[in-house]
Design a protein around this motif. Sequence first.
Motif, short mmCIF file in Angstrom:
data_model
loop_
_atom_site.label_atom_id
_atom_site.label_comp_id
_atom_site.label_asym_id
_atom_site.label_seq_id
_atom_site.Cartn_x
_atom_site.Cartn_y
_atom_site.Cartn_z
N ARG B 158 0.82 -1.21 0.00
CA ARG B 158 0.00 0.00 0.00
C ARG B 158 0.85 1.26 0.00
NH1 ARG B 158 -5.34 -0.58 1.06
NH2 ARG B 158 -5.51 1.41 2.13
N ASP B 159 2.10 1.09 0.41
CA ASP B 159 3.02 2.22 0.46
C ASP B 159 3.72 2.45 -0.88
OD1 ASP B 159 4.37 4.20 2.18
OD2 ASP B 159 6.16 3.06 1.68
N ALA B 160 3.45 1.59 -1.88
CA ALA B 160 4.15 1.68 -3.16
C ALA B 160 4.05 3.08 -3.75
CB ALA B 160 3.56 0.66 -4.14
N ASP B 161 5.13 3.55 -4.31
CA ASP B 161 5.18 4.91 -4.86
C ASP B 161 4.36 4.99 -6.15
OD1 ASP B 161 5.82 7.36 -5.94
OD2 ASP B 161 7.88 7.29 -5.18
N PRO B 162 3.32 5.84 -6.18
CA PRO B 162 2.49 5.93 -7.38
C PRO B 162 3.29 6.38 -8.60
CG PRO B 162 1.88 7.62 -5.77
CD PRO B 162 2.82 6.70 -5.09
N VAL B 163 4.35 7.16 -8.39
CA VAL B 163 5.16 7.59 -9.54
C VAL B 163 5.85 6.40 -10.19
CG1 VAL B 163 7.13 8.97 -10.28
CG2 VAL B 163 5.54 9.90 -8.60
N LEU B 164 6.34 5.49 -9.34
CA LEU B 164 7.01 4.30 -9.86
C LEU B 164 6.01 3.40 -10.60
CD1 LEU B 164 9.92 3.73 -9.70
CD2 LEU B 164 9.59 2.50 -7.57
N ILE B 165 4.81 3.30 -10.04
CA ILE B 165 3.77 2.49 -10.68
C ILE B 165 3.41 3.09 -12.04
CG2 ILE B 165 1.39 1.64 -10.48
CD1 ILE B 165 2.95 0.46 -8.31
N ASP B 166 3.25 4.42 -12.07
CA ASP B 166 2.92 5.07 -13.34
C ASP B 166 4.06 4.92 -14.34
OD1 ASP B 166 0.37 5.88 -12.93
OD2 ASP B 166 0.82 7.97 -12.44
N THR B 167 5.30 5.00 -13.84
CA THR B 167 6.45 4.80 -14.72
C THR B 167 6.35 3.43 -15.39
OG1 THR B 167 7.81 6.12 -13.25
CG2 THR B 167 8.96 4.72 -14.82
N ALA B 168 6.10 2.42 -14.57
CA ALA B 168 6.00 1.06 -15.10
C ALA B 168 4.85 0.96 -16.10
CB ALA B 168 5.80 0.07 -13.96
N ARG B 169 3.72 1.56 -15.76
CA ARG B 169 2.59 1.51 -16.68
C ARG B 169 2.93 2.18 -18.00
NH1 ARG B 169 -2.87 2.95 -16.32
NH2 ARG B 169 -2.51 4.81 -15.05
N SER B 170 3.63 3.32 -17.92
CA SER B 170 3.93 4.06 -19.14
C SER B 170 4.87 3.26 -20.03
CB SER B 170 4.50 5.44 -18.83
OG SER B 170 5.85 5.35 -18.47
N PHE B 171 5.68 2.38 -19.43
CA PHE B 171 6.54 1.53 -20.24
C PHE B 171 5.86 0.20 -20.59
CE2 PHE B 171 10.13 4.11 -18.48
CZ PHE B 171 10.61 4.56 -19.70
N GLY B 172 4.55 0.16 -20.37
CA GLY B 172 3.77 -1.00 -20.81
C GLY B 172 3.91 -2.25 -19.96
N PHE B 173 4.34 -2.14 -18.70
CA PHE B 173 4.40 -3.30 -17.82
C PHE B 173 2.98 -3.80 -17.56
CE2 PHE B 173 8.60 -2.68 -15.29
CZ PHE B 173 9.21 -2.09 -16.37
N GLY B 174 2.78 -5.11 -17.61
CA GLY B 174 1.48 -5.68 -17.27
C GLY B 174 1.29 -5.74 -15.76
N THR B 175 0.09 -6.17 -15.34
CA THR B 175 -0.20 -6.21 -13.90
C THR B 175 0.77 -7.11 -13.15
OG1 THR B 175 -2.51 -5.99 -14.55
CG2 THR B 175 -2.08 -6.52 -12.25
N ALA B 176 1.01 -8.31 -13.70
CA ALA B 176 1.90 -9.25 -13.01
C ALA B 176 3.32 -8.70 -12.97
CB ALA B 176 1.87 -10.60 -13.72
N GLN B 177 3.76 -8.10 -14.08
CA GLN B 177 5.11 -7.52 -14.11
C GLN B 177 5.24 -6.40 -13.08
OE1 GLN B 177 5.22 -6.58 -18.28
NE2 GLN B 177 6.58 -8.28 -18.76
N ARG B 178 4.21 -5.59 -12.96
CA ARG B 178 4.27 -4.52 -11.96
C ARG B 178 4.35 -5.10 -10.55
NH1 ARG B 178 0.26 -1.96 -14.96
NH2 ARG B 178 -1.34 -2.28 -13.38
N ALA B 179 3.54 -6.15 -10.31
CA ALA B 179 3.53 -6.74 -8.97
C ALA B 179 4.89 -7.30 -8.61
CB ALA B 179 2.46 -7.83 -8.89
#
Lengths: 268, 272
Positions: B158-179
């Motif tokens: 829950r503490d995960a940095d939203p900027v890092l999550i958005d970074t991963a999303r912008s590079f097309g990481f899937g849900t499992a890859q992000r996890a």
Amino acid sequence: MTEVVTEPNVPQQAERRLTIEGLCKTYGSGSNAKTVLDGLTFDVNAGEFVCIVGPSGAGKTTLLKCLSGLLPPTSGRACLDGEAITGPPEKLALVFQEYTRSLMPWLTVEKNITLPLRNKGVSKRERGERTREALEAVSLADSRRHYPWQLSGGMQQRVAIARALAYQPEVLVMDEPFASVDAQTRFELEDLAQRVRAQFGVTVVFVTHDIDEAVYLADRVVVLGSSPCRVREIIPVNLAAPRDQVRTKADPAFTELRSRVFELIRKG
Amino acid sequence: MAITVTRDRMAPVATRWTGSGVAVGSTAVVACLLAWELAARGPLADAPFPTVVEIVRSLLGLLATGAFWSSLGQTLTTALMGLALAIGAGVVLGVLLGSVEFAYRSTRLIIEILKPIPPIVIMPLVILLLGPSAEMGVVLVLYGCVWPILIQTVAGVRDADPVLIDTARSFGFGTAQRAVQIVLPGAAAFIVTGVRIAGSAAFVIAVVSELVGGAPGIGHELFVTQNAGLYSEMYALVAVMGGVGLGFNTALHAFEKWMLHWHPSVRGEVTA
Ligand SMILES: Nc1ncnc2c1ncn2[C@@H]1O[C@H](COP(=O)(O)OP(=O)(O)OP(=O)(O)O)[C@@H](O)[C@H]1O
Ligand SMILES: [Mg+2]
């Protein structure tokens, strides 16, 4: 983009990379609803360098998030090569405003750059090549085995840029990328942005609140007004290329342009 | 760009045991042993309280028997298996609960209720199901260890940095890859703390499951020696457990440092 020829009523489509049409974004709903973007419309042509300026809190980051598919617009749309952007497009890379937070502290510089490539299925050999090339472009070849937190702020920003370059996007979107570095580093990074654009032929959308920077870098400057955010004016910048920190900024045309942008922003 | 950078992954860290700390610590241990020896020879000579010398002799005797080593191995296996299962279950469940808001809300109360129940309380139930077996011990260790790991993982996710999550999303990481590539390493500091807390309990719970529940292992040996009145053997076993517990904790600390070499809490100086 070959099929464009078959659509005679949109002859300019071939050059347009990004089209933003009546883009609106409202955060929250009901009584908490806050309209941030209110009907933005502009285009970015292929290979163009467009700077977006506007007061702090205007909605620049919100606009970029819509462009890069991270945030769905409330109405209107953003298109990349004629296709509506509904999720993060593979042809586009984003360099975040909070670059220190967008690097993974548990990975070395090199691994930070290769991770998106690995997920994309780029072969190991090509990953290595692209990483080397990108790090050389931002003059960080010696730091590839370091961790981001071992580098200065300006170096971290260059890592974030290198990661975006290695991804080989056709469109590079940057959100106030040089906001928190000292003046000298900033000039170096600005010239780096120019070189990168020339070397890789990317289309660049560059948000800044520094007027000098916008005029210095851009082919066109999109001036945004705030609350809610609308396009105030789009100013073409016809300064000679390549630009030079001393010569360009001493050019009377430069001074005139920056005064115009300044006036537009001051009017609110 | 004449910026010197620490090349060492592990910059010198304030260690828990400094040279003088070890010296003072060992002196205190020797003093306690001396006091014990004097007490056992003097005022407590008639009590079932063997001298240090007798205990050491029993200990050496124990170390020479194969049975001792196999029961110690049994206990360690129980503790490590239980801990490993707890890490697996705690981390997987934690990532799920931490990233799905509904799952988090609906399970929070259940976790709060179950967490404070000590493993010994559920022992009768587990014995009923599995008998006084090694599996019973593993289940108790799993139960006792899973809560801190689960709760820490949820907090870290829950503490995960939203900027890092958005970074991963912008590079097309899937849900499992992000996890796996973003959320999990980002939560590592939380998770490793959970593992350390759980780990220090794992060995204790394994011993208790043998001592009280009758599962095979060093705790069961302790029970046997106590019943037979073999006091110097009994204390020798206690000494072994103390040593193993200490080793366990040291290993956990080393593990924490190794896992988090990049984390601000472990790495040397922080460059802005
Ligand atoms: N997730 C959100 N929920 C609600 N409001 C938001 C959210 N994100 C941004 N806002 C609001 O939208 C407005 C525009 O924010 P945005 O970050 O896009 O501005 P900006 O132009 O990038 O500012 P700056 O130049 O300071 O970076 C601000 O008033 C902000 O409070
Ligand atoms: Mg912003």
